[in-house]
Motif scaffolding. Sequence first.
Motif, mmCIF file in Angstrom:
data_model
loop_
_atom_site.group_PDB
_atom_site.id
_atom_site.type_symbol
_atom_site.label_atom_id
_atom_site.label_comp_id
_atom_site.label_asym_id
_atom_site.label_seq_id
_atom_site.Cartn_x
_atom_site.Cartn_y
_atom_site.Cartn_z
ATOM 1 N N VAL A 60 0.791 -1.115 0.059
ATOM 2 C CA VAL A 60 0.052 -0.084 -0.071
ATOM 3 C C VAL A 60 0.966 1.334 -0.010
ATOM 4 O O VAL A 60 1.614 1.365 1.106
ATOM 5 C CB VAL A 60 -1.148 -0.053 1.290
ATOM 6 C CG1 VAL A 60 -1.879 1.233 1.090
ATOM 7 C CG2 VAL A 60 -1.856 -1.311 1.317
ATOM 8 N N ASN A 62 2.008 5.421 -0.816
ATOM 9 C CA ASN A 62 1.385 6.634 -0.637
ATOM 10 C C ASN A 62 2.455 7.696 -1.123
ATOM 11 O O ASN A 62 3.611 7.682 -0.972
ATOM 12 C CB ASN A 62 0.590 6.947 0.576
ATOM 13 C CG ASN A 62 1.787 7.084 1.739
ATOM 14 O OD1 ASN A 62 2.407 6.052 1.885
ATOM 15 N ND2 ASN A 62 2.028 8.227 2.156
ATOM 16 N N LEU A 63 2.163 9.171 -1.544
ATOM 17 C CA LEU A 63 3.041 10.210 -2.079
ATOM 18 C C LEU A 63 3.455 10.641 -0.540
ATOM 19 O O LEU A 63 2.588 11.152 0.269
ATOM 20 C CB LEU A 63 2.345 10.941 -2.709
ATOM 21 C CG LEU A 63 1.907 10.785 -4.157
ATOM 22 C CD1 LEU A 63 1.210 11.800 -4.718
ATOM 23 C CD2 LEU A 63 3.398 10.284 -4.706
ATOM 24 N N ASP A 64 4.604 11.152 -0.712
ATOM 25 C CA ASP A 64 5.131 11.869 0.554
ATOM 26 C C ASP A 64 6.321 12.413 0.303
ATOM 27 O O ASP A 64 6.863 12.594 -0.867
ATOM 28 C CB ASP A 64 5.343 11.045 1.719
ATOM 29 C CG ASP A 64 5.053 11.789 3.334
ATOM 30 O OD1 ASP A 64 5.290 13.009 3.336
ATOM 31 O OD2 ASP A 64 4.703 11.157 4.271
ATOM 32 N N GLU A 71 9.085 15.121 -3.453
ATOM 33 C CA GLU A 71 7.924 14.224 -3.559
ATOM 34 C C GLU A 71 8.612 12.926 -4.050
ATOM 35 O O GLU A 71 9.241 12.780 -5.040
ATOM 36 C CB GLU A 71 6.665 14.588 -4.246
ATOM 37 C CG GLU A 71 5.325 13.567 -4.311
ATOM 38 C CD GLU A 71 4.593 13.980 -5.337
ATOM 39 O OE1 GLU A 71 3.663 15.084 -4.908
ATOM 40 O OE2 GLU A 71 4.661 13.574 -6.348
ATOM 41 N N LEU A 73 7.216 8.588 -4.158
ATOM 42 C CA LEU A 73 5.900 7.427 -3.690
ATOM 43 C C LEU A 73 6.721 6.329 -2.798
ATOM 44 O O LEU A 73 7.308 5.410 -3.246
ATOM 45 C CB LEU A 73 5.542 6.764 -5.087
ATOM 46 C CG LEU A 73 4.577 5.764 -4.700
ATOM 47 C CD1 LEU A 73 3.240 6.424 -4.363
ATOM 48 C CD2 LEU A 73 4.175 4.898 -5.969
ATOM 49 N N SER A 82 11.266 3.237 -2.339
ATOM 50 C CA SER A 82 10.192 3.999 -2.802
ATOM 51 C C SER A 82 10.419 3.919 -4.464
ATOM 52 O O SER A 82 11.245 3.448 -5.049
ATOM 53 C CB SER A 82 10.637 5.429 -2.273
ATOM 54 O OG SER A 82 12.102 5.816 -2.613
ATOM 55 N N PHE A 129 -1.549 8.975 -7.474
ATOM 56 C CA PHE A 129 -1.583 8.936 -6.120
ATOM 57 C C PHE A 129 -1.903 10.093 -5.351
ATOM 58 O O PHE A 129 -2.045 9.892 -4.109
ATOM 59 C CB PHE A 129 -0.302 8.148 -5.628
ATOM 60 C CG PHE A 129 0.123 6.605 -6.235
ATOM 61 C CD1 PHE A 129 -0.231 5.490 -5.234
ATOM 62 C CD2 PHE A 129 0.510 6.374 -7.492
ATOM 63 C CE1 PHE A 129 -0.259 4.503 -5.656
ATOM 64 C CE2 PHE A 129 0.663 5.076 -7.902
ATOM 65 C CZ PHE A 129 0.360 4.039 -6.935
ATOM 66 N N THR A 130 -1.968 10.998 -5.878
ATOM 67 C CA THR A 130 -2.308 12.074 -5.172
ATOM 68 C C THR A 130 -3.874 12.340 -4.445
ATOM 69 O O THR A 130 -4.693 11.927 -5.197
ATOM 70 C CB THR A 130 -2.615 13.500 -6.237
ATOM 71 O OG1 THR A 130 -1.172 13.754 -6.692
ATOM 72 C CG2 THR A 130 -2.999 14.801 -5.264
ATOM 73 N N THR A 132 -4.578 9.905 -2.279
ATOM 74 C CA THR A 132 -5.076 8.365 -1.985
ATOM 75 C C THR A 132 -3.990 7.603 -1.887
ATOM 76 O O THR A 132 -3.047 7.874 -2.315
ATOM 77 C CB THR A 132 -6.116 7.992 -3.088
ATOM 78 O OG1 THR A 132 -6.703 6.927 -2.572
ATOM 79 C CG2 THR A 132 -5.311 8.061 -4.580
ATOM 80 N N ASN A 133 -4.069 6.579 -1.198
ATOM 81 C CA ASN A 133 -3.140 5.363 -1.277
ATOM 82 C C ASN A 133 -3.279 4.567 -2.610
ATOM 83 O O ASN A 133 -4.752 4.570 -2.941
ATOM 84 C CB ASN A 133 -3.393 4.505 0.105
ATOM 85 C CG ASN A 133 -2.837 5.315 1.255
ATOM 86 O OD1 ASN A 133 -2.131 6.440 1.151
ATOM 87 N ND2 ASN A 133 -3.182 4.757 2.478
#
Length: 175
Positions: A60, A62-64, A71, A73, A82, A129-130, A132-133
């Motif tokens: 799962v 997510n972006l961070d 940024e 993923l 990542s 992915f913006t 949302t996961n």
Amino acid sequence: MIVDKVQARVFVFDAQGQLRGAAAALLGMAIGDDSAPGIGERKLSSIRPHERTTAAGRFVANLDRDIDGKEILWVDYDSALSLHRVVTGSPKERRAERLASPTPQDNRISYGCINVPVKFYENVVSPAFTGTNGIVYILPETRSAREVFGSYDVRDSSRRQASAGVAPANASATR
């Protein structure tokens, strides 16, 4: 998202299963489907070449942001896995050229992360992915899909159906 390590390709799908885009990828230098124990806690300089794998599995994501504020993923935070824009800091690695080559033979160079072309990241990955996961499947290269995903092999299923006299669901009258 599906990451095919053998072909060094990334495929991004929307929530309805429609392909949003595909691109070449750079992957971990070493062949393998598992991360070395504690790899996410170690400095890059301590990671030996045989430990530079891109782990297979279902994640799962997510972006961070990374430690430099860029940024990325996050596919598996604990193992520091990542997907991000291609890193071109070391000219001798020729990462951009490797991404553009016609075959996957030279796409094994990273410490385990998945590097993709900048435009693909910005135009396909980030929008997908913006907010949302999402699920990322990294396909195995040394183990079976059954071992990694707990699934069955299609050939095994087809053989069982054939021996039971059942036609596969996708069989057609003409081939």
